[in-house]
Design an enzyme around this catalytic site. Structure first.
Site, mmCIF file in Angstrom:
data_model
loop_
_atom_site.group_PDB
_atom_site.id
_atom_site.type_symbol
_atom_site.label_atom_id
_atom_site.label_comp_id
_atom_site.label_asym_id
_atom_site.label_seq_id
_atom_site.Cartn_x
_atom_site.Cartn_y
_atom_site.Cartn_z
ATOM 1 N N ASP A 55 79.498 37.972 0.077
ATOM 2 C CA ASP A 55 78.525 38.911 0.650
ATOM 3 C C ASP A 55 78.833 39.232 2.115
ATOM 4 O O ASP A 55 77.955 39.114 2.993
ATOM 5 C CB ASP A 55 77.099 38.304 0.582
ATOM 6 N N GLU A 267 71.279 45.321 -6.189
ATOM 7 C CA GLU A 267 71.195 44.491 -4.977
ATOM 8 C C GLU A 267 72.243 44.995 -3.986
ATOM 9 O O GLU A 267 72.925 45.981 -4.245
ATOM 10 C CB GLU A 267 71.429 43.010 -5.316
HETATM 11 O O1 FUB Z 1 75.244 35.358 -2.744
HETATM 12 C C1 FUB Z 1 74.053 35.300 -3.488
HETATM 13 C C2 FUB Z 1 73.755 36.624 -4.067
HETATM 14 O O2 FUB Z 1 74.847 37.035 -4.893
HETATM 15 C C3 FUB Z 1 73.633 37.744 -3.068
HETATM 16 O O3 FUB Z 1 72.462 37.722 -2.334
HETATM 17 C C4 FUB Z 1 73.803 38.884 -3.987
HETATM 18 O O4 FUB Z 1 74.001 40.112 -3.369
HETATM 19 C C5 FUB Z 1 74.998 38.439 -4.814
HETATM 20 O O5 FUB Z 1 76.218 38.704 -4.193
#
Ligand code: FUB
Length: 368
Positions: A55, A267
């Site tokens: 991320d 997301e």
């Molecule tokens: O790294 C945990 C979660 O996985 C992140 O918050 C999301 O965007 C995904 O990449």
């Protein structure tokens, strides 16, 4: 967020397709097993090898690229569909003084044990600078297991960051990212469905009709759950207004539907501005793409335009986009070093805006 335990790439007749099955059945195990006998050639190498990172939120501060990633770790927590195996506990900061230069590890800058309100799962963070102070925005589950957004402050881009006593007032869900507009105003974008809990806040309150991360989604023919945006307060610590939906429209001007998993928001919100146009990019989750939509102001609506980054190796796809020395870059992650969905490594690649305003598609895996 639903994070199957197995690698999402399968190889069929020499080609690569992304899997999007759901459960831990024998069939899905097969679907999600990476056939390591096949050689995979990656477009870019991992930037950081000493710890697992994911991320990556990249920003240019003090003429360097700073990367604020998640720090992936092995965990004794049982894996589940809400992503409990992504059980991160702290954040590190990295910098580069030129593209493809040496990556400097500035060490740990915040630990969950120093954040009073947070219990677990320090997921994707972001950072911003204002008037010589640096702000780290991060999601974590509170003591009631609800995701909230927190802020921690430092005098340096390299931290350490001192967390606020409480989460941002009225915050919920995860994956915050902060954008500074040309007029000096800052906006925070956030949200993530399934394990990210955004679909359970549809009424403005947390309502969960079941224990599954898939409960409480709209019907397929209803508008998809929208990511959120709010202007930040002058002190950068709170929302300056009630959260608003970031509406994403299709080419015909209709809101993208919940059933359109190729295009709907999942997301990983990110905003960048190019030639006066606002580019809102995000992950489609179970179809594993980074896509983008454009608009003429920071709130939207935004019109869906296409794919920026095709599926990487690994279930999640999460990115940031930044300009440095006249060249645009995308930062992203995959699982090249571990072959495990929850142990990721960050990468960077040049990104090109084309003459017509579109973004050139990036293929993170080179097919033979
Ligand atoms: O790294 C945990 C979660 O996985 C992140 O918050 C999301 O965007 C995904 O990449």
């Amino acid at each position: 967020m639903r994070y199957p335990i197995f690698i999402t790439l399968v190889f069929i007749a020499g080609g690569i397709i992304s899997g999007c099955g759901r459960g831990n059945t024998e069939e899905s195990k097969k679907e999600f097993t990476l056939d390591t006998a096949e050689a995979v050639e990656f477009l870019n190498p991992p930037l950081i090898k000493e710890i697992y990172t994911a991320d990556p939120s990249a920003h240019v501060f003090e003429n360097k690229i700073y990367i604020y990633p998640s720090h992936d770790v092995e965990s004794t927590v049982e894996e589940d569909d809400s992503g409990a195996q992504y059980n991160m506990k702290d954040y590190f900061v990295f910098s580069l003084d030129k593209a493809n230069g040496q990556v400097v590890n500035h060490g740990k800058v915040l630990d969950v044990k120093d954040v009073k309100w947070a219990k677990r799962q320090m997921w994707a963070p972001d950072a911003a600078e204002k008037d010589g102070k640096y702000y780290l925005y991060f999601p974590a589950k509170d003591h009631e297991d609800l995701f909230r957004l927190g802020v921690a402050v430092s005098d340096e881009p390299t931290g350490p960051f001192i967390p606020e006593e409480a989460p941002m007032k009225g915050s919920f869900s995860m994956d915050p990212s902060v954008f500074q507009d040309d007029d000096g105003q800052y906006y925070i974008y956030w949200g993530g469905i399934w394990g990210g809990q955004l679909q359970k806040w549809r009424t403005g309150k947390y309502v969960s009709t079941g224990n599954s991360p898939y409960d409480d989604e709209p019907e397929d023919n209803e508008p998809a759950i929208a990511p959120q945006v709010a202007m930040l307060s002058d002190d950068m610590l709170q929302f300056n207004e009630a959260p608003r939906d970031v509406v994403i429209l299709d080419e015909a001007g209709n809101p993208i539907k919940a059933g359109d998993h190729e295009k709907r928001f999942f997301e990983a919100s990110w905003m960048h501005k190019y030639n006066g146009t606002y580019y809102f990019s995000y992950s489609t989750g179970d179809t594993h793409k980074i896509v983008y939509a454009t608009g003429n102001n920071p709130y939207g609506p935004f019109t869906y335009q296409g794919v920026i980054l095709n599926p990487v190796q690994g279930w999640t796809n999460h990115h940031s986009i930044v300009e440095f020395d006249g060249q645009w870059y995308i930062f992203y992650h995959d699982t090249e070093l571990s072959n495990k969905n929850y142990l990721r490594n960050v990468k960077m690649s040049p990104l090109r805006h084309l003459e017509d305003g579109s973004i050139e598609l990036i293929e993170p895996i080179i097919e033979e």
